[in-house]
Design a protein around this motif. Structure first.
Motif, PDB file in Angstrom:
ATOM      1  N   LYS A   1       0.838  -1.203   0.000  1.00 28.81           N
ATOM      2  CA  LYS A   1       0.000   0.000   0.000  1.00 28.81           C
ATOM      3  C   LYS A   1       0.869   1.248   0.000  1.00 28.81           C
ATOM      4  O   LYS A   1       0.618   2.202  -0.727  1.00 28.81           O
ATOM      5  CB  LYS A   1      -0.932  -0.005   1.212  1.00 28.81           C
ATOM      6  CG  LYS A   1      -1.877   1.163   1.236  1.00 28.81           C
ATOM      7  CD  LYS A   1      -2.837   1.074   2.404  1.00 28.81           C
ATOM      8  CE  LYS A   1      -3.766   2.265   2.402  1.00 28.81           C
ATOM      9  NZ  LYS A   1      -4.695   2.235   3.526  1.00 28.81           N
ATOM     10  N   ILE A   2       1.935   1.232   0.795  1.00 23.20           N
ATOM     11  CA  ILE A   2       2.828   2.391   0.875  1.00 23.20           C
ATOM     12  C   ILE A   2       3.538   2.628  -0.451  1.00 23.20           C
ATOM     13  O   ILE A   2       3.614   3.750  -0.938  1.00 23.20           O
ATOM     14  CB  ILE A   2       3.828   2.213   2.038  1.00 23.20           C
ATOM     15  CG1 ILE A   2       3.076   2.353   3.356  1.00 23.20           C
ATOM     16  CG2 ILE A   2       4.967   3.210   1.943  1.00 23.20           C
ATOM     17  CD1 ILE A   2       3.838   1.871   4.551  1.00 23.20           C
ATOM     18  N   ILE A   3       4.052   1.574  -1.064  1.00 21.89           N
ATOM     19  CA  ILE A   3       4.809   1.767  -2.302  1.00 21.89           C
ATOM     20  C   ILE A   3       3.918   1.874  -3.533  1.00 21.89           C
ATOM     21  O   ILE A   3       4.414   2.137  -4.621  1.00 21.89           O
ATOM     22  CB  ILE A   3       5.890   0.675  -2.500  1.00 21.89           C
ATOM     23  CG1 ILE A   3       5.271  -0.700  -2.638  1.00 21.89           C
ATOM     24  CG2 ILE A   3       6.918   0.748  -1.400  1.00 21.89           C
ATOM     25  CD1 ILE A   3       6.266  -1.795  -2.949  1.00 21.89           C
ATOM     26  N   SER A   4       2.609   1.716  -3.353  1.00 20.55           N
ATOM     27  CA  SER A   4       1.714   1.845  -4.506  1.00 20.55           C
ATOM     28  C   SER A   4       1.475   3.297  -4.903  1.00 20.55           C
ATOM     29  O   SER A   4       0.995   3.572  -6.001  1.00 20.55           O
ATOM     30  CB  SER A   4       0.369   1.160  -4.227  1.00 20.55           C
ATOM     31  OG  SER A   4      -0.358   1.876  -3.256  1.00 20.55           O
ATOM     32  N   ASP A   5       1.835   4.232  -4.042  1.00 18.86           N
ATOM     33  CA  ASP A   5       1.681   5.648  -4.359  1.00 18.86           C
ATOM     34  C   ASP A   5       2.753   6.054  -5.378  1.00 18.86           C
ATOM     35  O   ASP A   5       3.946   5.830  -5.137  1.00 18.86           O
ATOM     36  CB  ASP A   5       1.839   6.481  -3.085  1.00 18.86           C
ATOM     37  CG  ASP A   5       1.746   7.957  -3.367  1.00 18.86           C
ATOM     38  OD1 ASP A   5       0.623   8.476  -3.404  1.00 18.86           O
ATOM     39  OD2 ASP A   5       2.810   8.584  -3.573  1.00 18.86           O
ATOM     40  N   PRO A   6       2.366   6.631  -6.521  1.00 21.51           N
ATOM     41  CA  PRO A   6       3.346   6.984  -7.558  1.00 21.51           C
ATOM     42  C   PRO A   6       4.459   7.927  -7.091  1.00 21.51           C
ATOM     43  O   PRO A   6       5.614   7.763  -7.492  1.00 21.51           O
ATOM     44  CB  PRO A   6       2.499   7.640  -8.655  1.00 21.51           C
ATOM     45  CG  PRO A   6       1.130   7.108  -8.451  1.00 21.51           C
ATOM     46  CD  PRO A   6       1.000   6.901  -6.965  1.00 21.51           C
ATOM     47  N   THR A   7       4.142   8.871  -6.222  1.00 22.37           N
ATOM     48  CA  THR A   7       5.176   9.790  -5.738  1.00 22.37           C
ATOM     49  C   THR A   7       6.183   9.043  -4.873  1.00 22.37           C
ATOM     50  O   THR A   7       7.401   9.194  -5.042  1.00 22.37           O
ATOM     51  CB  THR A   7       4.552  10.958  -4.948  1.00 22.37           C
ATOM     52  OG1 THR A   7       3.670  11.677  -5.812  1.00 22.37           O
ATOM     53  CG2 THR A   7       5.625  11.893  -4.423  1.00 22.37           C
TER      54      THR A   7
ATOM     55  N   THR B   1       6.579   9.292   5.533  1.00 22.17           N
ATOM     56  CA  THR B   1       5.872   8.011   5.410  1.00 22.17           C
ATOM     57  C   THR B   1       6.847   6.891   5.072  1.00 22.17           C
ATOM     58  O   THR B   1       6.797   5.810   5.664  1.00 22.17           O
ATOM     59  CB  THR B   1       4.774   8.109   4.330  1.00 22.17           C
ATOM     60  OG1 THR B   1       3.844   9.127   4.711  1.00 22.17           O
ATOM     61  CG2 THR B   1       4.043   6.790   4.147  1.00 22.17           C
ATOM     62  N   LEU B   2       7.741   7.147   4.132  1.00 22.81           N
ATOM     63  CA  LEU B   2       8.729   6.143   3.745  1.00 22.81           C
ATOM     64  C   LEU B   2       9.695   5.839   4.887  1.00 22.81           C
ATOM     65  O   LEU B   2      10.071   4.680   5.105  1.00 22.81           O
ATOM     66  CB  LEU B   2       9.498   6.604   2.500  1.00 22.81           C
ATOM     67  CG  LEU B   2       8.687   6.661   1.206  1.00 22.81           C
ATOM     68  CD1 LEU B   2       9.463   7.388   0.121  1.00 22.81           C
ATOM     69  CD2 LEU B   2       8.293   5.254   0.755  1.00 22.81           C
ATOM     70  N   LYS B   3      10.075   6.863   5.641  1.00 26.16           N
ATOM     71  CA  LYS B   3      10.987   6.661   6.770  1.00 26.16           C
ATOM     72  C   LYS B   3      10.292   5.883   7.882  1.00 26.16           C
ATOM     73  O   LYS B   3      10.875   4.972   8.466  1.00 26.16           O
ATOM     74  CB  LYS B   3      11.493   8.016   7.284  1.00 26.16           C
ATOM     75  CG  LYS B   3      12.554   7.883   8.343  1.00 26.16           C
ATOM     76  CD  LYS B   3      13.082   9.238   8.758  1.00 26.16           C
ATOM     77  CE  LYS B   3      14.077   9.054   9.884  1.00 26.16           C
ATOM     78  NZ  LYS B   3      14.140  10.202  10.742  1.00 26.16           N
ATOM     79  N   ASP B   4       9.058   6.223   8.181  1.00 20.60           N
ATOM     80  CA  ASP B   4       8.292   5.513   9.211  1.00 20.60           C
ATOM     81  C   ASP B   4       8.118   4.039   8.857  1.00 20.60           C
ATOM     82  O   ASP B   4       7.969   3.199   9.742  1.00 20.60           O
ATOM     83  CB  ASP B   4       6.922   6.156   9.424  1.00 20.60           C
ATOM     84  CG  ASP B   4       7.006   7.518  10.089  1.00 20.60           C
ATOM     85  OD1 ASP B   4       8.090   7.880  10.610  1.00 20.60           O
ATOM     86  OD2 ASP B   4       5.986   8.233  10.066  1.00 20.60           O
ATOM     87  N   SER B   5       8.142   3.743   7.578  1.00 20.53           N
ATOM     88  CA  SER B   5       7.991   2.364   7.102  1.00 20.53           C
ATOM     89  C   SER B   5       9.333   1.665   6.921  1.00 20.53           C
ATOM     90  O   SER B   5       9.393   0.567   6.374  1.00 20.53           O
ATOM     91  CB  SER B   5       7.234   2.355   5.774  1.00 20.53           C
ATOM     92  OG  SER B   5       5.985   2.953   5.933  1.00 20.53           O
TER      93      SER B   5
ATOM     94  N   SER C   1       8.331   6.879  -7.019  1.00 17.13           N
ATOM     95  CA  SER C   1       9.324   7.701  -7.729  1.00 17.13           C
ATOM     96  C   SER C   1      10.478   8.083  -6.809  1.00 17.13           C
ATOM     97  O   SER C   1      11.638   8.056  -7.220  1.00 17.13           O
ATOM     98  CB  SER C   1       8.668   8.967  -8.281  1.00 17.13           C
ATOM     99  OG  SER C   1       7.707   8.649  -9.252  1.00 17.13           O
ATOM    100  N   ILE C   2      10.156   8.424  -5.577  1.00 16.52           N
ATOM    101  CA  ILE C   2      11.201   8.775  -4.614  1.00 16.52           C
ATOM    102  C   ILE C   2      12.138   7.593  -4.393  1.00 16.52           C
ATOM    103  O   ILE C   2      13.363   7.754  -4.368  1.00 16.52           O
ATOM    104  CB  ILE C   2      10.585   9.251  -3.278  1.00 16.52           C
ATOM    105  CG1 ILE C   2       9.891  10.604  -3.466  1.00 16.52           C
ATOM    106  CG2 ILE C   2      11.652   9.334  -2.182  1.00 16.52           C
ATOM    107  CD1 ILE C   2       9.033  11.040  -2.289  1.00 16.52           C
ATOM    108  N   LEU C   3      11.592   6.403  -4.258  1.00 20.60           N
ATOM    109  CA  LEU C   3      12.429   5.222  -4.062  1.00 20.60           C
ATOM    110  C   LEU C   3      13.357   4.998  -5.249  1.00 20.60           C
ATOM    111  O   LEU C   3      14.542   4.687  -5.069  1.00 20.60           O
ATOM    112  CB  LEU C   3      11.564   3.986  -3.811  1.00 20.60           C
ATOM    113  CG  LEU C   3      10.801   3.966  -2.490  1.00 20.60           C
ATOM    114  CD1 LEU C   3       9.851   2.778  -2.438  1.00 20.60           C
ATOM    115  CD2 LEU C   3      11.751   3.958  -1.307  1.00 20.60           C
TER     116      LEU C   3
END
Length: 104
Positions: free
Chosen positions: A22-28, A63-67, A31-33
């Motif tokens: 769910k977290i990595i499904s966001d396009p932004t 969000t990415l850091k929290d995950s 893209s950051i990853l």
């Protein structure tokens, strides 16, 4: 005769995997990853790369850091972001390769 797979994930693990997707499904965030796979960057440089507002990128990086997908380190007054580890990116490469196979 037991026909169950040799590896079954427990319900808690399934929930964690689902949350990750769910977290990595966001396009932004995705893209950051991909951007951070190539180099460490500050929030401002990620924002420039994606032509987005710095505040929006900061929110996505949190969000990415929290995950535990990205990590941050201080460099002077800036926070520099990078991938937390390459495990997730190797999975993303597999998915990208899979989508390209379908294009052929």
């Amino acid at each position: 005769m037991n026909t169950s797979p040799t590896y079954l994930a427990d319900k808690a693990s399934i929930q964690e995997v689902s949350k990750l997707f769910k977290i990595i499904s966001d396009p932004t965030r995705l893209s950051i990853l991909f951007i951070l796979h190539h180099e460490e960057l500050s929030v401002g440089n990620v924002a420039l790369s994606l032509d987005m507002e710095q505040s929006a990128i900061s929110h996505q990086l949190k969000t990415l850091k929290d995950s535990r997908l990205v990590k941050a380190r201080r460099s002077g007054k800036s926070m520099i972001y990078s991938l937390d580890d390459l495990h997730v990116f190797s999975m993303l490469e597999q998915v990208l390769n899979h989508t390209k196979e379908r294009e052929k």
